[in-house]
Scaffold this active site. Structure first.
Site, short mmCIF file in Angstrom:
data_model
loop_
_atom_site.label_atom_id
_atom_site.label_comp_id
_atom_site.label_asym_id
_atom_site.label_seq_id
_atom_site.Cartn_x
_atom_site.Cartn_y
_atom_site.Cartn_z
N GLU A 248 -6.78 -7.56 -6.82
CA GLU A 248 -6.47 -8.40 -8.10
C GLU A 248 -6.05 -7.46 -9.19
O GLU A 248 -5.02 -7.79 -9.89
CB GLU A 248 -8.03 -9.05 -8.37
N GLN A 285 13.44 -0.70 -40.18
CA GLN A 285 13.05 0.17 -39.03
C GLN A 285 11.60 -0.12 -38.60
O GLN A 285 11.28 -0.03 -37.27
CB GLN A 285 12.96 1.60 -39.34
#
Ligand SMILES: Cc1cc2nc3c(=O)[nH]c(=O)nc-3n(C[C@H](O)[C@H](O)[C@H](O)COP(=O)(O)OP(=O)(O)OC[C@H]3O[C@@H](n4cnc5c(N)ncnc54)[C@H](O)[C@@H]3O)c2cc1C
Length: 399
Positions: A248, A285
């Site tokens: 899992e 940015q």
């Protein structure tokens, strides 16, 4: 015959974000699971079964198609990419990677013949119940008991918690202690139909995200089963659990890779479209670097997940690879979903856009299949940290 590693395919899966198998699953998911549901949708589940998702890891003789792990993950990654309902994809992955893995690996031929074909066809739904209110990370502390009766049958008593799909399940793999004096070696797994007298499924528990995947308690109160309900052998429960949970944590997160890619695309789109101060916010940015970091996290997680898949197809141990892949993917998914909220501003916080819902879905990944701390414990243990007699340093391919 069990599929083995196709090295070219594994490399292709790692290098190419547009693998046809992934794109086919994404197309299917856009068409059939393109909207978010607030509750379990059985019709959608059956459609997924018809598409073949539930049989990907099951041998042909038991109703599946048994493709390699790498191929299976490409399909789940595609489902995560195309579906706008992570809870739905999580529920499919939970049955395939935990419940069905345990049944395939440990079930008797009769148990597999009875349950795997309807599970693959979507006619039956399966759960996997280890956690208890007082035993989560510490699974050896479970107090659910299985006592042998005078007629040889077994009586189950105890409470299981947070059991994925329990409210809609037809059968559950439950772990109980048959010998409390033996700790983890006294744990046994049982395959129990939900309608068995003495088994009571609790009400759906509200949770932060993954709303289309219900979980609840299961109470065993004098639930009597035949010895044919034992999965594997008496005392083999901890090993069965460890193997299924490892699968899992190594593979289920492929679905989150797809979700991360989908969210990344939304953020890129938003950064290009949304203007503030007379320019696209992507030209700041602060925003563009956030997106670059999301990309970095996604690619790093992909490499680790497909490394675990390739190792599994090679027949190698994935203990280290699974812990690293789970850590990187689950933590990155949360960080990137939070970044997506930043990038979308108020729209990211408004429920209608679905961004904060992605964050809520991602949070669950920090906990299920073992918390982040438990993964770090596994990595540190395998590295020999804290041992004075540290053995030969592990080679990269071993665990
Ligand atoms: C969405 C979802 C689905 C789930 N589905 C299932 C299911 O189908 N079947 C099932 O059996 N369970 C299921 N669970 C339960 C899950 O497996 C447990 O929540 C998990 O194992 C953690 O246990 P706990 O919640 O009791 O936390 P605890 O074990 O109480 O942990 C609490 C905190 O303590 C830390 N901690 C505990 N032990 C250590 C340690 N040794 N070292 C360092 N830190 C430690 C943890 O990291 C965590 O931060 C599900 C959980 C979620 C959220």
């Amino acid at each position: 015959m069990k599929p083995t590693l196709d090295a070219a395919l594994a490399l292709d899966a790692m290098l190419d974000l547009t693998h046809p198998r992934k794109l086919a699953a994404a197309d299917w998911a856009r068409q059939h699971a393109g909207t978010r549901r607030g509750e379990f949708d059985r019709q959608r589940w059956q459609q997924a079964a018809q598409f073949g998702v539930l049989g990907l890891r099951t041998p042909v003789e038991f109703g599946g198609v048994e493709v390699s792990t790498v191929e299976t993950l490409l399909s789940f990654e595609g489902l995560g990419l195309g579906s706008a309902d992570p809870g739905f994809v999580f529920s499919l992955a939970s049955q395939v990677f935990a419940m069905q893995t345990a049944l395939i690996e440990a079930g008797s031929p009769e148990q597999k013949r009875q349950w795997l074909p309807p599970l693959c066809r979507g006619e039956a739904i399966g759960s996997f119940a280890m956690s208890e209110p007082e035993a989560g990370s510490d699974v050896a502390a479970i107090t659910t008991t299985a006592q042998r009766l005078a007629d040889g049958r077994m009586r189950l008593d105890g409470v299981k918690a947070w059991v994925t799909l329990a409210p809609v399940a037809d059968v559950v793999i439950v772990f109980a202690t048959t010998d409390p004096t033996r700790g983890r070696w006294g744990i046994t797994a049982f395959l129990v139909p939900i309608e068995t007298p003495g088994l009571h499924v609790g009400p759906i528990e509200a949770k932060s995200g993954l709303h289309s995947c219900p979980f609840s308690r299961i109470v065993f109160d004098g639930c009597v089963v035949d010895t044919t309900a034992v999965l594997g052998a008496i005392g083999a429960g901890a090993a069965i659990f460890a193997s299924a949970v490892e699968a899992e944590r190594a593979f289920l997160y492929a679905a989150q890779l797809g979700a991360m890619e989908r969210i990344l695309e939304r953020c890129i789109d938003r950064a290009r479209r949304r203007t503030q101060f007379g320019q696209a916010i992507g030209s700041f940015q602060a925003v563009s670097h956030r997106i670059a970091t999301m990309k970095l996290r996604h690619e790093a997680a992909r490499l680790l997940v497909y490394k675990a898949a390739a190792l599994n197809d090679l027949g190698a141990s994935v203990t280290m690879a699974a812990a690293l892949a789970k850590l990187q993917t689950s933590e990155s998914a949360v960080e990137s979903a939070l970044d997506a909220v930043h990038i979308h501003g108020a729209e990211g916080y408004a429920e209608s856009a679905g961004i904060e819902l992605e964050l809520r879905d991602a949070l669950g990944g920090l906990v299920y299949s073992g918390t982040s701390d438990i993964q770090r414990n596994i990595v540190a243990r395998l590295l020999g940290v804290g041992r004075s007699d540290r053995p030969t340093p592990p080679k990269d391919r071993t665990s």
